[in-house]
Design an enzyme around this catalytic site. Structure first.
Site, PDB file in Angstrom:
ATOM      1  N   ARG A   1      38.332  65.965  29.625  1.00  0.00           N
ATOM      2  CA  ARG A   1      36.987  66.326  29.457  1.00  0.00           C
ATOM      3  C   ARG A   1      36.125  66.064  30.549  1.00  0.00           C
ATOM      4  NH1 ARG A   1      33.483  64.382  24.260  1.00  0.00           N
ATOM      5  NH2 ARG A   1      33.536  62.246  25.091  1.00  0.00           N
TER       6      ARG A   1
ATOM      7  N   ASP B   1      29.202  55.363  22.521  1.00  0.00           N
ATOM      8  CA  ASP B   1      29.334  56.023  24.024  1.00  0.00           C
ATOM      9  C   ASP B   1      27.820  56.422  24.086  1.00  0.00           C
ATOM     10  OD1 ASP B   1      29.334  58.307  22.346  1.00  0.00           O
ATOM     11  OD2 ASP B   1      31.063  59.025  22.889  1.00  0.00           O
TER      12      ASP B   1
END
Length: 587
Positions: free
Chosen positions: A205, A490
């Site tokens: 990613r 996150d």
């Protein structure tokens, strides 16, 4: 591998025809995008950061030249797409609601097209583990027994220069079976003996289109972090991955429209041609984690169709996107405490069911959301309760037709796998068996925020403040995946935390107080609670070299100002990792 070899036609799809009444200076919807690197003088690529040890193996002259050509191809369009994002946000503030585009109706109504067949290593994705690309995590993820590993340069990684480069080194080594790690305490980590095709499939990613990499500049301009992450990984590893039976696979984050997917597709076409790799070798799974992208899921697959692998329900960023886009639209769009916004709420059910329908109608994989629970082996009762919630979440996803899902911890891999095994059996996925033709695309259901049940409480406000500060502090020290109160936080969950504070304060939301009664949220009260939570954090155990003063500053600058910053990470990156001054960081 047997990738499709036909170069995709760049089908011109016009943007929503409502724009006829309020045109942008640059209408990105109708302009052709080049898929061949522009000719002319070679781009001048310069590195503005230290390059230590094996990082030099990544930043070779050839790799930097490749990055420069990708920048020349994509940068103008990337900037215009970011202008389009801001334009759309202004329209939403003014009362416009996202909807299924009239101009792309023919794409949705044409039942004949499908994405490319599933590539090697992507047929069975029933449980994927996610995490940053540090050396220890790389080894643990590849030893986890998961079907795939989301190797994350984005929300679970701090985008510091050294960590981004070290992540590329770690992936280079992992693909070639030459990675190991010894912790400061002397514990050794090594890959278990097995073939690459027997390990979790690596799916990288890169950063989103909005983030820059200030340390690599092309003709004096900083590069998009997305192209740096994609380009370096692809340049160094595509041939080796193909040789070992897989391919260069990616997760694409933060897309807000099918036009952004089209730009990625053009980058893929050009990159494959540059390195002589057959078209269709790259495969990408798109995270549907913005409210605008939720109305364009089939169009996104269509734009990427020869490179598309699937869609993912990026639940945390999706909630963040709803708050961000509708933050000024009044009480109807105010969400309750973050813990109340579960996947069983009406708007979240509509989102996930329509995602499965879109994927399976077009032959793509539907990947479910993150289970962020961190098992606590020291507390059996709490651990059992947490695992039961994970089981319920994964059972719901498998029953809804998802082909796989995400977990944040290796101990959750067997839990998630068991729930998907119970539904899939020996089948690799549910693409053919669960088309979800019972689901009817419903614009109103995606926007039915008002139907979300729950309350805004003082405990929820304080939790958002504490989690936001603790996460940002961890991020500033280089750890983008932080364990806080039994959950893996996150950047996306930090964005929810600070965005809810902003929305509650600016909407004068009623908050249920811990000691009884209700009070109206405002900036002054939020500042008081921030001071209290900061003091409470400082009174407890602190990590060595902590950055809580900086973290509180970043949190306040993103949660309290009159003008809402689109991403907290952008200003924090500029100040703390790109070395820009305060004025530049706030710009």
């Amino acid at each position: 591998m047997s990738p499709q070899t036909t170069t995709p036609t760049l089908h011109e799809i016009h943007a929503d025809d409502v724009r006829e009444h309020t045109p942008l200076p640059h209408d990105v919807s109708t302009q052709a995008i080049p898929v061949v690197i522009p000719e002319g003088a070679a781009p001048v690529v310069t590195v503005h950061g230290p390059v230590d040890g094996r990082q030099a193996e990544i930043l070779t002259d050839e790799a930097l030249a490749f990055l420069g050509r990708l920048h020349r191809l994509a940068e103008d369009r990337r900037r215009r797409l970011l202008e389009e994002r801001e334009y759309t946000r202004r329209r939403i503030t003014d009362g416009w609601n996202p909807h299924y585009l009239r101009s792309t109706r023919r794409v949705r109504e044409d039942d004949s097209w499908r994405v490319a067949p599933l590539a090697p290593g992507l047929q069975d994705r029933r449980v994927e583990i996610t995490g940053p690309v540090d050396r220890k995590m790389t080894i643990n993820a590849l030893n986890s027994g998961a079907s795939g590993w989301l190797a994350d340069f984005e929300d679970s990684s701090t985008p510091s220069w050294d960590r981004m480069l070290d992540g590329q080194v770690n992936l280079f080594d992992a693909i070639r079976d030459q990675i190991d790690f010894t912790s400061p305490e002397g514990k050794e980590y090594r890959l278990r003996e097995r073939e690459l095709t027997d390990r979790p499939t690596i799916i990288v990613r890169p950063r989103g289109w909005h983030l820059l990499e200030d340390h690599i500049r092309v003709d004096g301009e900083p590069m998009a972090g997305a192209l740096v992450d994609f380009g370096l990984y692809f340049f160094h590893n595509a041939d080796e991955l193909i040789r070992r039976g897989h391919g260069p696979y990616f997760y694409l984050p933060k897309l807000e429209s099918h036009l952004e997917a089209r730009l990625w597709n053009c980058v893929f076409v050009a990159a494959q041609d540059e390195l002589g790799i057959p078209q269709g070798t790259i495969r990408a799974t798109v995270l549907i984690e913005t409210i605008t992208a939720a109305f364009q899921m089939e169009e996104i697959l269509y734009q990427l169709r020869n490179h598309a692998a699937g869609l993912n329900a990026g639940r945390w960023d999706y909630i963040f996107s709803i708050i961000k886009n509708f933050r000024d639209r009044g009480a109807e769009f105010v969400l309750p405490d973050r813990s109340e916004v579960t996947m069983t709420q009406p708007m979240m059910r509509a989102y996930t069911e329509q995602l499965v329908r879109a994927c399976h109608r077009r032959g793509a994989s539907a990947i479910g959301g993150m289970s962020a629970v961190i098992p606590d082996r020291r507390n059996e009762e709490a651990n059992a309760a947490a695992l039961e919630k994970v089981r319920a979440d994964k059972a719901r996803e498998a029953g809804d037709g998802f082909d796989g899902s995400w977990v944040a911890h290796p101990d959750l891999v067997p839990v998630a796998r068991e729930e998907f095994d119970a539904v899939l059996g020996e089948a690799p996925n549910q693409i053919r068996t669960r088309r979800r033709e019972d689901v009817v695309p419903d614009e109103a259901a995606l926007l039915d925020v008002a139907a979300t049940t729950g309350s805004v409480t003082e405990a929820g406000v304080r939790m958002n403040i504490e989690v936001g500060i603790r996460y940002i502090e961890s991020w500033l020290r280089g750890n983008g995946a932080a364990a806080i109160h039994g959950l893996m936080e996150d950047a996306a969950t930090a964005e929810i935390s600070r965005s809810q504070i902003w929305q509650w304060a600016h909407n004068g939301t009623g908050v249920q107080l811990t000691e009884g009664g209700v009070r109206t949220a405002n900036r002054g009260w939020m500042e008081q609670l921030i001071r209290e939570e900061h003091a409470r954090i400082l009174a407890g155990p602190l990590p060595e070299g902590h950055r809580f003063e900086d973290a509180v500053r970043v949190f306040c600058e993103s949660a309290l100002p009159p003008e809402y910053p689109a991403f907290l990470t952008v200003g924090a990156y500029r100040r703390h990792f790109a070395g820009q001054d305060d004025a530049a960081a706030k710009a």
